[in-house]
Scaffold this motif. Structure first.
Motif, short mmCIF file in Angstrom:
data_model
loop_
_atom_site.label_atom_id
_atom_site.label_comp_id
_atom_site.label_asym_id
_atom_site.label_seq_id
_atom_site.Cartn_x
_atom_site.Cartn_y
_atom_site.Cartn_z
N GLU A 87 -14.71 -2.12 0.26
CA GLU A 87 -15.48 -1.16 -0.84
C GLU A 87 -14.61 -0.23 -1.09
OE1 GLU A 87 -19.12 0.14 0.91
OE2 GLU A 87 -19.97 -2.13 1.19
N VAL A 88 -13.48 0.41 -0.69
CA VAL A 88 -12.91 1.59 -1.13
C VAL A 88 -11.46 1.35 -1.03
CG1 VAL A 88 -12.36 3.91 -0.49
CG2 VAL A 88 -14.63 2.95 0.01
N LEU A 89 -10.65 0.73 -0.11
CA LEU A 89 -9.27 0.76 -0.21
C LEU A 89 -8.76 -0.32 -0.93
CD1 LEU A 89 -8.85 1.26 3.62
CD2 LEU A 89 -8.76 3.13 1.68
N THR A 90 -9.60 -1.42 -1.36
CA THR A 90 -9.05 -2.55 -2.21
C THR A 90 -9.84 -2.79 -3.26
OG1 THR A 90 -10.51 -4.09 -1.12
CG2 THR A 90 -8.26 -3.73 -0.14
N ASN A 91 -9.19 -3.43 -4.38
CA ASN A 91 -9.78 -3.86 -5.44
C ASN A 91 -9.98 -5.56 -5.28
OD1 ASN A 91 -10.29 -5.19 -7.83
ND2 ASN A 91 -8.97 -3.91 -9.15
N PRO A 92 -11.22 -5.90 -4.99
CA PRO A 92 -11.23 -7.32 -4.26
C PRO A 92 -11.12 -8.42 -5.38
CG PRO A 92 -13.60 -6.33 -4.87
CD PRO A 92 -12.45 -5.35 -4.93
N VAL A 93 -10.77 -8.01 -6.66
CA VAL A 93 -10.57 -8.99 -7.64
C VAL A 93 -9.02 -9.39 -7.48
CG1 VAL A 93 -10.36 -9.31 -10.35
CG2 VAL A 93 -12.27 -8.06 -9.54
N ILE A 94 -8.23 -8.37 -7.39
CA ILE A 94 -6.70 -8.59 -7.17
C ILE A 94 -5.98 -8.58 -5.69
CG2 ILE A 94 -6.40 -8.08 -9.74
CD1 ILE A 94 -5.25 -5.44 -8.96
N GLU A 95 -6.91 -7.89 -4.92
CA GLU A 95 -6.05 -7.45 -3.77
C GLU A 95 -6.74 -7.92 -2.26
OE1 GLU A 95 -4.36 -3.15 -4.63
OE2 GLU A 95 -6.51 -3.17 -4.22
N GLU A 96 -6.21 -8.07 -1.42
CA GLU A 96 -6.72 -8.70 -0.04
C GLU A 96 -6.29 -7.77 0.93
OE1 GLU A 96 -5.50 -12.80 -0.04
OE2 GLU A 96 -3.17 -12.07 0.54
N PHE A 97 -7.00 -7.92 2.48
CA PHE A 97 -6.46 -6.93 3.28
C PHE A 97 -6.74 -7.51 4.68
CE2 PHE A 97 -11.31 -6.74 3.06
CZ PHE A 97 -11.63 -6.62 4.24
N ARG A 98 -6.03 -6.75 5.49
CA ARG A 98 -5.76 -7.36 6.97
C ARG A 98 -6.00 -5.96 7.70
NH1 ARG A 98 -0.77 -7.33 9.05
NH2 ARG A 98 0.73 -7.14 7.57
N PHE A 99 -6.42 -5.98 8.89
CA PHE A 99 -6.51 -4.71 9.80
C PHE A 99 -6.48 -5.10 11.04
CE2 PHE A 99 -10.95 -5.46 9.23
CZ PHE A 99 -11.36 -5.24 10.73
N HIS A 100 -5.99 -4.19 11.82
CA HIS A 100 -6.40 -4.24 13.48
C HIS A 100 -6.46 -2.86 13.88
CE1 HIS A 100 -1.95 -2.92 13.81
NE2 HIS A 100 -2.26 -2.67 14.85
N LEU A 101 -7.26 -2.94 15.29
CA LEU A 101 -7.65 -1.76 15.86
C LEU A 101 -6.73 -1.23 16.81
CD1 LEU A 101 -11.44 -2.19 15.84
CD2 LEU A 101 -10.18 -0.82 14.22
N MET A 111 -9.35 5.82 18.62
CA MET A 111 -9.14 4.65 17.89
C MET A 111 -8.58 4.70 16.54
SD MET A 111 -11.82 1.38 17.49
CE MET A 111 -12.59 1.80 19.14
N LYS A 112 -7.37 4.03 16.22
CA LYS A 112 -6.95 3.85 15.07
C LYS A 112 -7.07 2.45 14.33
CE LYS A 112 -3.58 7.70 15.64
NZ LYS A 112 -3.20 8.52 15.11
N ALA A 113 -7.18 2.50 13.02
CA ALA A 113 -7.11 1.27 12.31
C ALA A 113 -6.23 1.17 11.32
CB ALA A 113 -8.59 1.27 11.48
N HIS A 114 -5.48 0.07 11.54
CA HIS A 114 -4.26 0.08 10.52
C HIS A 114 -4.39 -1.00 9.66
CE1 HIS A 114 -1.52 2.21 13.58
NE2 HIS A 114 -2.22 1.81 14.32
N VAL A 115 -4.55 -0.63 8.16
CA VAL A 115 -5.14 -1.47 7.26
C VAL A 115 -3.97 -1.79 6.23
CG1 VAL A 115 -6.77 -1.73 5.43
CG2 VAL A 115 -7.61 -0.36 7.35
N HIS A 116 -3.67 -2.93 6.16
CA HIS A 116 -2.64 -3.48 5.08
C HIS A 116 -3.34 -4.04 3.75
CE1 HIS A 116 0.79 -3.15 8.15
NE2 HIS A 116 -0.34 -3.25 8.58
N VAL A 117 -3.06 -3.70 2.80
CA VAL A 117 -3.52 -3.99 1.33
C VAL A 117 -2.34 -4.72 0.49
CG1 VAL A 117 -4.81 -3.53 -0.63
CG2 VAL A 117 -5.59 -2.43 1.52
N THR A 118 -2.62 -5.87 0.21
CA THR A 118 -1.58 -6.73 -0.60
C THR A 118 -2.29 -7.32 -1.76
OG1 THR A 118 -1.81 -8.45 0.65
CG2 THR A 118 -0.06 -6.94 1.17
#
Length: 83
Positions: free
Chosen positions: A65-79, A1-8
């Motif tokens: 916890e690892v891929l984003t800085n929650p103060v300035i970034e948000e994320f979305r992902f799909h499996l 399984m792969k997770a595709h994570v987009h951080v903006t």
């Protein structure tokens, strides 16, 4: 399984790199682009022993916890099932 994570960057945060790209596109006479926001993209290959619910929880935790800085970034992902 792969997770595709987009951080903006959050929409409330200035994006100087996106603005520089947008300015370059305008100077190069590309038309129709109103704005550019840049970000990061990650592909996580997950252990096939994880069920979908556990994988979802783990990816969300990793992204938060690892891929984003929650103060300035948000994320979305799909499996994506690799089978």
């Amino acid at each position: 399984m792969k997770a595709h994570v987009h951080v903006t960057l959050k929409s409330t945060v200035l994006d100087p790199q996106g603005q520089a790209i947008h300015n370059a596109l305008k100077k190069m006479q590309y038309r129709g682009v109103e704005a550019v926001r840049q970000g990061k993209y990650f592909v996580l290959t997950l252990d096939d022993s994880l069920d979908a619910e556990t994988a979802q929880k783990e990816v969300e935790r990793i992204a938060r916890e690892v891929l984003t800085n929650p103060v300035i970034e948000e994320f979305r992902f799909h499996l994506e099932d690799s089978k």
